[in-house]
Design a protein around this motif. Structure first.
Motif, PDB file in Angstrom:
ATOM      1  N   ASP A  65       0.794  -1.339   0.190  1.00  0.00           N
ATOM      2  CA  ASP A  65      -0.094   0.059   0.164  1.00  0.00           C
ATOM      3  C   ASP A  65       0.889   1.224  -0.158  1.00  0.00           C
ATOM      4  O   ASP A  65       0.626   2.166  -0.710  1.00  0.00           O
ATOM      5  CB  ASP A  65      -0.976   0.043   1.251  1.00  0.00           C
ATOM      6  N   GLU A  66       2.042   1.234   0.826  1.00  0.00           N
ATOM      7  CA  GLU A  66       2.734   2.372   0.821  1.00  0.00           C
ATOM      8  C   GLU A  66       3.428   2.687  -0.531  1.00  0.00           C
ATOM      9  O   GLU A  66       3.657   3.884  -0.810  1.00  0.00           O
ATOM     10  CB  GLU A  66       4.051   2.199   1.915  1.00  0.00           C
ATOM     11  N   ASP A  67       3.805   1.649  -1.173  1.00  0.00           N
ATOM     12  CA  ASP A  67       4.450   2.115  -2.349  1.00  0.00           C
ATOM     13  C   ASP A  67       3.745   2.779  -3.594  1.00  0.00           C
ATOM     14  O   ASP A  67       3.909   3.765  -4.182  1.00  0.00           O
ATOM     15  CB  ASP A  67       4.897   0.544  -3.118  1.00  0.00           C
ATOM     16  N   ILE A  68       2.270   2.094  -3.540  1.00  0.00           N
ATOM     17  CA  ILE A  68       1.620   2.818  -4.278  1.00  0.00           C
ATOM     18  C   ILE A  68       0.805   4.222  -3.911  1.00  0.00           C
ATOM     19  O   ILE A  68       0.564   5.238  -4.697  1.00  0.00           O
ATOM     20  CB  ILE A  68       0.187   1.978  -4.442  1.00  0.00           C
ATOM     21  N   LEU A  69       0.562   4.249  -2.489  1.00  0.00           N
ATOM     22  CA  LEU A  69       0.593   5.797  -1.862  1.00  0.00           C
ATOM     23  C   LEU A  69       1.262   6.690  -2.142  1.00  0.00           C
ATOM     24  O   LEU A  69       1.063   7.915  -2.621  1.00  0.00           O
ATOM     25  CB  LEU A  69       0.008   5.484  -0.601  1.00  0.00           C
ATOM     26  N   SER A  70       2.659   6.253  -2.192  1.00  0.00           N
ATOM     27  CA  SER A  70       3.487   7.224  -2.133  1.00  0.00           C
ATOM     28  C   SER A  70       3.731   7.895  -3.720  1.00  0.00           C
ATOM     29  O   SER A  70       4.118   8.802  -3.937  1.00  0.00           O
ATOM     30  CB  SER A  70       5.167   6.686  -1.865  1.00  0.00           C
TER      31      SER A  70
END
Length: 104
Positions: free
Chosen positions: A46-51
């Motif tokens: 999720d963090e990869d995409i949200l960043s």
């Protein structure tokens, strides 16, 4: 960095040129075995995409290019995040634009 294609030129006895193309993946793709099917699947946090979506809107294809994954994989992950209420999508022509869910 995308997939690299290395070309090797070989000459056979008749002196005609033969070109072979080999697909080389420059970095390991994150994968995890699915317990139900036993098949491997790509994993993107999720963090990869949200960043990637921080402060901007991106299309599904743009997210896929930046994650270096297939467009369908990106769409599936983006849809999961939308279902969780973390991001929203907007249809613009034939393209879905994704952005982080605005805080209310």
């Amino acid at each position: 960095m995308g997939t690299l294609y290395l070309l090797f030129e070989l000459f056979c006895r008749s002196r005609s040129r033969v070109i072979l193309c080999q697909r080389v993946n420059p970095k390991p793709v994150p994968r995890r075995r699915n317990d139900e099917s036993g098949r491997y699947q790509e994993v993107y946090s999720d963090e990869d995409i949200l960043s990637l979506l921080e402060g901007t809107r991106l299309s599904t294809s743009e997210v896929a290019d930046q994650l270096d994954c297939h467009r369908t994989t990106a769409h599936d992950r983006l849809t999961e995040l939308e279902d969780e209420g973390k991001i929203t999508s907007k249809q613009v022509g034939n393209t879905l634009l994704w952005e982080i869910q605005p805080q209310s």
